[in-house]
Design a protein around this motif. Structure first.
Motif, short mmCIF file in Angstrom:
data_model
loop_
_atom_site.label_atom_id
_atom_site.label_comp_id
_atom_site.label_asym_id
_atom_site.label_seq_id
_atom_site.Cartn_x
_atom_site.Cartn_y
_atom_site.Cartn_z
N GLU A 1 0.82 -1.21 0.00
CA GLU A 1 0.00 0.00 0.00
C GLU A 1 0.86 1.26 0.00
O GLU A 1 0.52 2.26 -0.63
N GLN A 2 2.00 1.20 0.69
CA GLN A 2 2.88 2.36 0.81
C GLN A 2 3.76 2.55 -0.42
O GLN A 2 4.24 3.66 -0.68
N HIS A 3 3.97 1.48 -1.20
CA HIS A 3 4.86 1.53 -2.37
C HIS A 3 4.14 0.90 -3.56
O HIS A 3 4.51 -0.21 -4.01
N PRO A 4 3.13 1.55 -4.10
CA PRO A 4 2.28 0.94 -5.12
C PRO A 4 2.98 0.66 -6.45
O PRO A 4 2.45 -0.09 -7.28
N GLY A 5 4.15 1.22 -6.68
CA GLY A 5 4.84 0.99 -7.94
C GLY A 5 5.66 -0.28 -7.97
O GLY A 5 6.24 -0.62 -9.02
N THR A 6 5.72 -1.00 -6.84
CA THR A 6 6.54 -2.21 -6.73
C THR A 6 5.65 -3.43 -6.54
O THR A 6 4.61 -3.36 -5.88
N VAL A 7 6.04 -4.56 -7.13
CA VAL A 7 5.30 -5.81 -6.94
C VAL A 7 5.65 -6.41 -5.58
O VAL A 7 6.82 -6.50 -5.21
N PHE A 8 4.62 -6.81 -4.86
CA PHE A 8 4.79 -7.58 -3.63
C PHE A 8 3.94 -8.84 -3.76
O PHE A 8 2.71 -8.77 -3.75
N ALA A 9 4.61 -9.97 -3.90
CA ALA A 9 3.91 -11.24 -4.13
C ALA A 9 4.43 -12.27 -3.13
O ALA A 9 5.30 -13.08 -3.45
#
Length: 358
Positions: A106-114
């Motif tokens: 949520e804080q870094h929307p430009g990065t994928v978190f999977a």
């Protein structure tokens, strides 16, 4: 089309991480391997993930990372990935870890978190969600996985072919489920049931973390949802004795040491995999299931344990899908956002389409 991910760091070169390196390389990625204690004679680079500066430097040099580390180390790695903008993938079953990864997304929307890209959570959620998507109304979703020795010995009938910390964590923490369409929590190792797959009898009981984010996703749509670990009959009675009567519940480290010494990894393993959805399809009552028994497999001229290759194929396939645009190149990715057919269309994931049929 140019891939959104070209270079990948793999952290933790154990029995799964080593194969993840090979599979990512086979799938066309530039891969850098890191471990706290690199095996002699390899190209694995040393890295202490508790050293924030060294970790940031390593992650800043690649487009993505796959963490094959023990779950307790993943929060620091995810936070470092967020700071440098490196796409993050892991295998964790730990619920607090995933909650923190969701916050970072949520804080870094430009990065994928999977997170949760292994077997359970991971592949089991992909299969279960893909089955559920074909139903108009869902009464129940049953997800069951067992990574077991093919030739069990002793009262436990078990071998620690993957992280003992992860197994003990699953046995001790409460389990999120859906009951009556709503999320609730039940004790681990409860609701034991008998299951027969391919003529082999098992017992199954609730264990923590196997559902990932599925309860949130299916709340209000499915009446009942749970994940249970498959074991040979009698296993959970023995584990309750160890944790409760002998007091190992209050000594996590001792439990891990004792169990690993007593039940070390075995070469001949099998991963039993069972997903079933019950509900309404085309206006009629219907039940659909998916049953597999995955055995060790030769990959790259070497035979890999079933737990190793199934886990490695799952996470590598997800990285492929993000890189190739099948999945979004930013934001939080849930396993239930992934179609099983898309996973089996990847170079790594195609093995799930042909292996393990019972």
């Amino acid at each position: 089309m140019q891939r959104s991910i070209r270079s990948v760091a793999v952290l933790g070169i154990g029995t799964v991480g080593e194969l993840v390196v090979d599979m990512l390389t086979e799938s066309g990625f530039d891969v850098v391997a890191y471990d706290a204690a690199p095996p002699p004679g390899t190209e694995v680079r040393p890295l202490d993930v508790t050293d924030g500066d060294a970790l940031a430097e390593a992650l800043g040099a690649v487009d993505a990372l796959v963490s094959c580390l023990p779950y307790a180390l993943n929060v620091a790695v995810a936070e470092a990935a967020a700071k440098v903008g490196t796409h993050y993938f892991d295998l964790t079953e730990d619920v607090p870890t995933t909650n923190r990864v969701m916050e970072l997304a949520e804080q870094h929307p430009g990065t994928v978190f999977a997170p949760q890209c292994g077997l359970a959570p991971g592949l089991i959620g992909i299969v279960g969600s893909s089955l559920a998507a074909t139903f108009e109304e869902i009464r129940s979703v049953e997800l069951r996985v067992g990574a077991l020795p093919r030739h069990p010995a002793g009262l436990l009938g078990y071998a620690f072919n993957w992280s003992p910390e992860g197994v003990v964590n699953e046995y001790l923490n409460d389990c999120e489920v859906l009951r009556g369409g709503r999320r609730t929590w039940l004790p681990a190792m409860s609701e034991t049931e008998r299951i027969v797959l391919g003529g082999v009898e098992f017992e199954a009981a609730l264990t923590s973390g196997g559902l990932g984010t599925m309860c949130r996703t299916l709340e209000g749509r499915a009446q009942r949802l749970d994940y249970k670990s498959l074991r040979y009959p009698g296993h959970f009675q023995q584990m309750r004795f160890l944790f409760d009567e002998l007091g190992l519940r209050s000594d996590f480290d001792l439990a891990c040491r004792l169990l690993t010494t007593a039940k070390p990894p075995v070469t001949h393993d099998i991963v039993f995999f069972y997903a079933a959805v019950d509900g309404t399809r085309d206006g009629r009552p219907h039940r659909e299931d998916f049953v597999r028994g995955y055995l060790p497999l030769e990959i790259g001229g070497r035979t890999w344990r079933a737990i190793s290759w199934t886990t490695a194929c799952s996470v590598t396939g997800v990285v492929e899908m993000v890189a190739d645009g099948t999945l979004p190149a930013s934001g939080f990715i849930r396993q239930e956002d992934i179609a099983f057919d898309d996973l089996t269309a990847t170079r790594a994931g195609k093995r799930f389409a042909v292996e393990g049929r019972i």
